[in-house]
Scaffold this motif. Structure first.
Motif, PDB file in Angstrom:
ATOM      1  N   UNK A  25     -45.805  19.566   7.887  1.00  0.00           N
ATOM      2  CA  UNK A  25     -45.746  18.656   9.039  1.00  0.00           C
ATOM      3  C   UNK A  25     -44.412  17.923   9.077  1.00  0.00           C
ATOM      4  N   UNK A  26     -43.959  17.487   7.938  1.00  0.00           N
ATOM      5  CA  UNK A  26     -42.686  16.760   7.857  1.00  0.00           C
ATOM      6  C   UNK A  26     -41.510  17.634   8.292  1.00  0.00           C
ATOM      7  N   UNK A  31     -37.545  19.321  12.354  1.00  0.00           N
ATOM      8  CA  UNK A  31     -36.975  20.404  13.160  1.00  0.00           C
ATOM      9  C   UNK A  31     -37.149  20.135  14.654  1.00  0.00           C
ATOM     10  N   UNK A  32     -38.287  19.617  15.035  1.00  0.00           N
ATOM     11  CA  UNK A  32     -38.536  19.300  16.438  1.00  0.00           C
ATOM     12  C   UNK A  32     -37.576  18.218  16.932  1.00  0.00           C
ATOM     13  N   UNK A  33     -37.381  17.183  16.140  1.00  0.00           N
ATOM     14  CA  UNK A  33     -36.430  16.119  16.509  1.00  0.00           C
ATOM     15  C   UNK A  33     -35.014  16.672  16.634  1.00  0.00           C
ATOM     16  N   UNK A  39     -30.893  19.802  22.381  1.00  0.00           N
ATOM     17  CA  UNK A  39     -31.125  20.049  23.803  1.00  0.00           C
ATOM     18  C   UNK A  39     -30.502  18.931  24.643  1.00  0.00           C
ATOM     19  N   UNK A  40     -30.683  17.679  24.230  1.00  0.00           N
ATOM     20  CA  UNK A  40     -30.071  16.562  24.957  1.00  0.00           C
ATOM     21  C   UNK A  40     -28.549  16.663  24.934  1.00  0.00           C
TER      22      UNK A  40
END
Length: 185
Positions: A25-26, A31-33, A39-40
């Motif tokens: 999960x960590x 990775x998602x952040x 992307x930003x």
């Protein structure tokens, strides 16, 4: 590492699978952040490419000075001299060209995000400001970052950062993102 070792050393985990799940999960969260930040960054870059207009000399010079100050502070923290950094980046002429391009990119992206924030009437919440504080210093409590900025009398910097982050997130949410698969080597 087994269940017995966990019970002795890390009793907050029920068993080995619980530890593995938490690590998974960590990593997925991190990775998602990172993906969202990337992307930003790409969206802001694309917005900056659309910029038309003139940058006032004072704005450009101020942005360049701030960029230089930030680079020098980073170098000081790393124990590197400005002269060594310039040499590693191709010499003074190359360094000046790089700074000029980075400064322009930073200013036009900021202008584009400011325009989106105003045009879309996005508005700010306390959570938006806390998120901007978290982005500035991820390892520090956002309330402490905010307090430090306010104590330095730089509320405008915090507000501008929060507005631009919110506009950048809004633009990224509106963007059509295409992920290209890498060819197999």
């Amino acid at each position: 590492i087994d269940d017995e070792w966990l019970a002795t050393n890390l009793p907050m985990y029920k068993n080995l699978e619980d530890l593995r799940s938490e690590i998974r999960r960590s990593i997925e969260h991190r990775d998602s952040e990172q993906y969202e930040a990337y992307k930003r960054q790409m969206v802001a870059s694309a917005l900056g490419e659309r910029f038309e207009g003139k940058i006032a000399d004072e704005v450009y010079e101020n942005a360049r000075d701030n960029l230089m100050k930030n680079i020098r502070m980073g170098l000081q923290q790393q124990g590197m001299s400005w002269e060594d950094y310039v040499q590693q980046n191709g010499g003074e002429q190359q360094m000046n060209m790089m700074l000029m391009l980075q400064t322009r990119e930073m200013v036009v992206q900021g202008y584009a995000l400011d325009a989106i924030f105003r045009h879309e009437n996005l508005g700010l919440s306390e959570d938006d400001i806390d998120e901007a504080c978290h982005m500035m210093a991820p390892q520090v409590n956002p309330k402490q970052v905010r307090q430090q900025i306010e104590n330095e009398g730089k509320n405008f910097v915090l507000r501008e950062s929060a507005e631009r982050l919110k506009a950048n997130k809004w633009a990224a949410d509106q963007a059509k993102v295409t992920i290209q698969k890498q060819p197999q080597a």
